[in-house]
Design an enzyme around this catalytic site. Sequence first.
Site, PDB file in Angstrom:
ATOM      1  CB  CYS A  66      48.680  17.766  23.861  1.00  0.00           C
ATOM      2  SG  CYS A  66      49.192  18.361  22.427  1.00  0.00           S
ATOM      3  CB  CYS A  70      52.994  24.619  23.886  1.00  0.00           C
ATOM      4  SG  CYS A  70      52.691  24.109  22.483  1.00  0.00           S
ATOM      5  CB  CYS A  73      49.928  24.310  26.432  1.00  0.00           C
ATOM      6  SG  CYS A  73      48.126  23.584  26.390  1.00  0.00           S
ATOM      7  CB  CYS A 142      36.876  28.060  14.094  1.00  0.00           C
ATOM      8  SG  CYS A 142      38.445  28.287  14.263  1.00  0.00           S
ATOM      9  CB  CYS A 202      41.551  31.383  13.210  1.00  0.00           C
ATOM     10  SG  CYS A 202      41.487  32.400  14.741  1.00  0.00           S
TER      11      CYS A 202
HETATM   12  N1  SAM Z   1      46.634  21.556  19.813  1.00  0.00           N
HETATM   13  C1  SAM Z   1      46.199  22.746  18.717  1.00  0.00           C
HETATM   14  C2  SAM Z   1      47.273  23.617  18.590  1.00  0.00           C
HETATM   15  O1  SAM Z   1      48.312  23.755  19.188  1.00  0.00           O
HETATM   16  O2  SAM Z   1      47.225  24.200  17.489  1.00  0.00           O
HETATM   17  C3  SAM Z   1      44.957  23.275  19.143  1.00  0.00           C
HETATM   18  C4  SAM Z   1      44.771  23.701  20.821  1.00  0.00           C
HETATM   19  S1  SAM Z   1      45.790  25.068  21.236  1.00  0.00           S
HETATM   20  C5  SAM Z   1      45.604  25.060  23.134  1.00  0.00           C
HETATM   21  C6  SAM Z   1      45.485  26.490  20.731  1.00  0.00           C
HETATM   22  C7  SAM Z   1      46.083  27.718  21.337  1.00  0.00           C
HETATM   23  O3  SAM Z   1      45.777  28.415  22.498  1.00  0.00           O
HETATM   24  C8  SAM Z   1      47.438  27.996  21.086  1.00  0.00           C
HETATM   25  O4  SAM Z   1      48.028  27.849  20.164  1.00  0.00           O
HETATM   26  C9  SAM Z   1      47.697  29.047  22.074  1.00  0.00           C
HETATM   27  O5  SAM Z   1      48.041  30.342  21.431  1.00  0.00           O
HETATM   28  C10 SAM Z   1      46.509  29.095  22.907  1.00  0.00           C
HETATM   29  N2  SAM Z   1      46.553  28.812  24.534  1.00  0.00           N
HETATM   30  C11 SAM Z   1      46.911  27.724  24.892  1.00  0.00           C
HETATM   31  N3  SAM Z   1      47.356  27.890  26.387  1.00  0.00           N
HETATM   32  C12 SAM Z   1      47.212  29.092  26.601  1.00  0.00           C
HETATM   33  C13 SAM Z   1      47.662  29.686  27.995  1.00  0.00           C
HETATM   34  N4  SAM Z   1      47.780  29.110  28.775  1.00  0.00           N
HETATM   35  N5  SAM Z   1      47.462  31.166  27.795  1.00  0.00           N
HETATM   36  C14 SAM Z   1      47.132  31.923  26.443  1.00  0.00           C
HETATM   37  N6  SAM Z   1      46.833  31.345  25.352  1.00  0.00           N
HETATM   38  C15 SAM Z   1      46.821  29.932  25.389  1.00  0.00           C
HETATM   39 FE1  SF4 Z   2      48.983  20.705  22.516  1.00  0.00          FE
HETATM   40 FE2  SF4 Z   2      48.512  22.699  24.140  1.00  0.00          FE
HETATM   41 FE3  SF4 Z   2      50.523  22.753  22.527  1.00  0.00          FE
HETATM   42 FE4  SF4 Z   2      48.238  22.882  21.327  1.00  0.00          FE
HETATM   43  S1  SF4 Z   2      48.931  24.344  22.529  1.00  0.00           S
HETATM   44  S2  SF4 Z   2      49.782  21.621  20.763  1.00  0.00           S
HETATM   45  S3  SF4 Z   2      47.148  21.630  22.929  1.00  0.00           S
HETATM   46  S4  SF4 Z   2      50.590  21.467  23.987  1.00  0.00           S
END
Ligand code: SAM
Ligand code: SF4
Length: 335
Positions: A66, A70, A73, A142, A202
């Site tokens: 991606c 973040c 992530c 979802c 959500c």
């Molecule tokens: N890429 C899209 C986005 O960011 O909206 C969808 C997938 S993203 C992985 C969805 C959510 O997963 C993130 O907004 C975050 O809140 C949660 N998330 C991701 N990695 C995480 C982690 N290591 N621990 C807790 N929550 C996590």
């Molecule tokens: Fe990409 Fe992970 Fe951020 Fe979602 S949470 S936008 S998958 S880096």
Amino acid sequence: MNLLATKEPISASVVLRHDWTVGEVQDLLDMPLMDLLWQAQLVHRAANPGYRVQLASLLSVKTGGCQEDCAYCPQSMHNSSDVTGQPELSVQPVLDRAKAAKNAGADRFCMGWAWREIRDGAPFEAMLAMVTGVRELGLEACVTAGMLTDQQAVRLAEAGLTSYNHNLDTSPENYENIISSRTFQDRLDTLQRVRSAGIKLCCGGIIGMGESTMDRASLLQVLANLTPHPESVPINGLVAVEGTPLEELDLPEVDPLEMVRMVATARILMPRSRVRLSAGREQLGREGQILCLQAGADSIFYGDTLLTTGNPDVEADRELLAQAGVQVNVVASQE
Ligand code: SAM
Ligand code: SF4
Ligand code: DTB
């Protein structure tokens, strides 16, 4: 027989407000635990007298690579976790997984794409086919796939999408410490597009990222002042994955009672929303999770994987829910 089940809603406890101040939310988060639990229980039992818990299964359709940065992530290309970009799953295997989730007892199927934003073309057409197929199985559908356009939101609504997940993740004040590749306002704009298309929201966040109680209060205040409230609110505990910047900070694990406070406060602020106990359940332990269910959590992710990390297995969750004395399988239309 549940001798204590409240048959009539205690309607005085269910007040929908959208004018919370950060100070008020912080006062709730900081209440003596017994008082906070009591307040949350009054709301929870009034809004959900049967303690019905929704089981939502999660599948990563497009994993890794991606563009966003973040800090929590493992799927970000800027982080050096073991998760690498994978080809996207095609429609039929996704629907097979949805059917298996339904057979295991789930009533909602959530699909994730590690994208900054939805792009038009074949992957989007496949996403629409997945949504329609999941709905045809009688499940709520979802999607979480980053930012989208008005037109894409309309097409997702037409395909039957129940809900779109897009988290605020943290407070506006803490946001820049966690993500720099898109703004808090970008997130609010995405939520508005989803709402305008008539899709349920959500939207939640993560604790355990080094934020203060004020940040938690500020995140919950923004969520609670959205009008209407998001129909579901995932509360995640950070899963510290090796190779992510937040894992490298070696932050303390989320204290289960902090998660209980977050859930209880979300329940009081957003009485009719589903509060989903999301990532981080493996660290909470049995009693911590049961307290969260008591404090107002009425949905969990169900199945042994989240997107890339682990989650309790189905048998363990069935046992947990039985021990907690809650009911499962809410009719799909309640949200
Ligand atoms: N890429 C899209 C986005 O960011 O909206 C969808 C997938 S993203 C992985 C969805 C959510 O997963 C993130 O907004 C975050 O809140 C949660 N998330 C991701 N990695 C995480 C982690 N290591 N621990 C807790 N929550 C996590
Ligand atoms: Fe990409 Fe992970 Fe951020 Fe979602 S949470 S936008 S998958 S880096
Ligand atoms: C949400 O708030 N949490 C889920 C779901 N929405 C998409 C994702 C949690 C991801 C945890 C880290 C991982 O498994 O990669």
